[in-house]
Each structure stands twice: as C-alpha cells, then as structure tokens.
Scaffold this active site. Structure first.
Site, short mmCIF file in Angstrom:
data_model
loop_
_atom_site.label_atom_id
_atom_site.label_comp_id
_atom_site.label_asym_id
_atom_site.label_seq_id
_atom_site.Cartn_x
_atom_site.Cartn_y
_atom_site.Cartn_z
N SER A 125 3.32 8.13 1.40
CA SER A 125 3.27 8.92 0.17
C SER A 125 1.83 9.31 -0.15
O SER A 125 1.18 9.98 0.65
CB SER A 125 3.93 8.14 -0.98
OG SER A 125 4.01 8.93 -2.15
N THR A 126 1.31 8.88 -1.29
CA THR A 126 -0.01 9.30 -1.76
C THR A 126 -1.10 9.04 -0.72
O THR A 126 -1.24 7.94 -0.22
CB THR A 126 -0.37 8.56 -3.06
OG1 THR A 126 0.71 8.67 -3.97
CG2 THR A 126 -1.63 9.12 -3.67
N ASP A 129 8.78 2.35 -1.95
CA ASP A 129 9.74 3.01 -1.06
C ASP A 129 9.47 2.58 0.38
O ASP A 129 8.33 2.57 0.84
CB ASP A 129 9.61 4.53 -1.20
CG ASP A 129 10.71 5.27 -0.43
OD1 ASP A 129 11.81 4.69 -0.28
OD2 ASP A 129 10.47 6.42 -0.01
#
Length: 347
Positions: free
Chosen positions: A167-168, A290
């Site tokens: 993600s990020t 996640d």
C-alpha cells in the site's frame, strides 16, 4: 502538533484540504501556496512536517518543487493527483522522486463520503508525519536495483506463485523488486497494490517497461506462468482459479464489503486455496493490516511468507501486522527482497 503546508494553484483545493486538516486538533495548516515556487519558499521558512503538493501548477510545477525539497530538506510529501492516466503517470514519477503517497483530487468534492474522505486524509498525514519520512527507505527505493539470479540449487523450485500485498509507499518499492528479477524468474507473480482504478494500468505499464519479466494489469482469463506478473485492477480483486493444467486469474468485485479493493487478504487467501504450499506471500510497506489474514491462510497450507523490514518501509503497518502475529518466515530489507524472494522459491 503536526505542521502542514498546502501547495495548490486551485483556491478551492487549498481551502478544501486546509478545512479538512484543521478539524483535527493535532494538525495545524501553517501555510498555503499557489505554486511550487511559493511552496518551496514556504518549506524553507516554515519547516512543515508534511507537504501536500499539486502537480500541475504555474511558475513551478509540483515535480520540480518535489525534486528541490528532496535535495534540500527531505520530508513527507503527499501529491494531489487527478484520477486520469496523465495524473497517474505524473504521480508515479513523483513517488520515484520521493513522494510518500497521493491524495485524489476527488477529496474536494462534496459527497456523502466526506467524513470518510476527511478521516482518510487526516490518517495519511498523521501516519507519514509520525514516521518523519524514512529517509533510508526513500533512498533505498530510488537506488539502482541490483539484478539477482536464481540460486544454483538442484531440482525445480518448491514454490511457483508469489503474491505481493502493498500500500502506502509501494510503487517505487514494487518497481525496485520486479526490475531486479531475471527474465527466467521461475514463478508467476500477482500483486495487490492499494491504488485507484485509473492508476493500476499505468503502474503495470511502467513496471513492464523497467523489468525483464512481463508485467500487465490483470484481466479475467489471464494464465499465471513463470516470468509474468499481474497487477490487480484498482477497485477490484483478483483471485486464482486452479485448473487441471494451468492457473487462471479471475477479476472480481467480490467480496464487495472488503475494506480495500484490491485486497491483499482476498488475493493471498485465494493463493492459499489454489496452490497451498506452492505459494509465497510477500507483505510490503503500507498502512493497516491488509494481507495478515491471507498470510495466515497461506501458512496454514504450508506456504511461506516474507515481510519488509521496519527500517526500509515508508509505513510499517502491513508488515508489522504479519510480524507481530509470528507469521513471517523472514523479515527482509528492501535491498535484499528480490534475492530473498528467489531463494524462498526453493525452500
């Protein structure tokens, strides 16, 4: 108190972002600038903890201003990006240059989701500010990838599917890993990168252009094979379907209630179901957790899992969740991740 500088040539966007951030008592918008030149001057004078930076601006654009910030006094920069192909390509370039994340311009729209939008924006600012930007992580992601070769061991690899959740801060990290892999990489790769639908196609194309393996945005019916990587389309999930003689990719909207689309949990759990111990899960930089439950499913079937190290993550959320649950077989620095992925195919 987290000091934020908002740089945007749109008065509406400057007001919208400032209003949202000012609602949090721990955040103070210390300045607003109309272009990159003004923004760069304010960075020097105000020393903000976080900068939100538009890309298209007069006098000095966001990419030029970002280059100067990263050379002079690196700090977390969130790009304000339009959800278009051109916006995606510029944003991916910005992340190569050191930006940690991006804010969709749809944040400015009045909608029923405004509370969620505010919460997401505030969470991103607080998360990257708390990390004070991992300079080592940012520099590591931008260093020239080190090509790796398959280990010289006897026999065929024990694992032939690699599932990546990220993600990020992910795009330059994934690019570094994939561009280090050899053309004869002996496994297929599936990737769940949290990213809008307009971004995943350009992201896959960029990866394909710098990698020896083949990379594309996943479509239903694609066949997973060695030396090929598939990026989940933004806003949808990908799962694997094990046929008699091949593994097919299925693009799906289910589960519709998943917090993230694409979801690393959905992807990795499907890998566990389809190939069991032949799967290798890789959890990279990102907020939240996640991928943790997916890795749990994969480990239960005899698969292995790698987690990116704290010191090389922009945000140590997703890997941390896996490590704290004792699900990671190895904790790996970014510079060593491609080599470790290859080695673990034979374990």
């Amino acid at each position: 108190m987290i000091k934020v500088l908002v740089v945007d040539d749109s008065a509406f966007m400057r007001k919208a972002i400032s209003t949202m951030l000012d609602k949090d008592p721990d955040i103070s918008v210390v300045g607003v600038a109309r272009n990159g030149r003004e923004g760069l001057d304010m960075v020097r004078r105000l020393d903000p903890d976080v900068v939100t930076m538009d890309i298209e601006m007069p006098e000095m654009d966001g990419l030029t201003a970002l280059r100067h910030i990263m050379m002079e006094s690196p700090r977390p920069v969130l790009m304000v990006s339009s959800l278009t192909t051109e916006g995606a390509e510029s944003t991916l370039k910005a992340m190569e240059l050191g930006a940690v994340d991006f804010i969709p311009k749809q944040l400015s729209k009045v909608s029923l989701d405004i509370i969620k939008i505010e919460r997401d924006l505030i969470e991103r600012v607080k998360t990257v500010a708390a990390r004070k930007m991992r300079h080592t992580a940012a520099r590591s992601a931008r260093r020239t990838p080190r090509p790796v070769a398959a280990p010289r061991v006897g026999g065929r690899p024990q694992r032939d599917v690699v599932a990546i959740g990220v993600s990020t801060g992910g795009p330059p990290v994934v690019q570094k890993i994939l561009s280090s892999l050899p053309a004869d990489f002996p496994a297929g790769i599936v990737i769940a990168q949290h990213m809008p639908a307009a971004f995943t196609g350009p992201f896959a194309a960029r990866l394909d252009g710098v990698s020896k393996i083949k990379v594309k945005e996943a479509e239903s019916g694609d066949i997973l094979r060695p030396g090929h990587a598939f990026v989940a389309p933004g806003g949808r999930h990908i799962v694997l379907d094990q046929k008699i003689s091949r593994i097919e990719i299925v693009v799906t909207d289910e589960p519709a209630e998943a917090l993230y689309k694409p979801s690393a949990n959905v992807l990795i759990s499907s890998v566990a179901e389809a190939v069991g111990r032949r799967g290798l899960g890789v959890i990279l930089t990102g907020m939240g957790n996640d991928g943790c439950e997916g890795v749990r499913d994969l480990k239960a079937k005899g698969g292995r899992a790698l987690a990116q190290s704290d010191s090389t993550c922009v945000v140590y959320g997703m890997p941390k969740a896996v490590v704290e649950e004792n699900l990671a077989d190895e904790i790996v620095d970014l510079d060593d991740m491609a080599e470790s992925i290859l080695a673990n195919l034979y374990k």
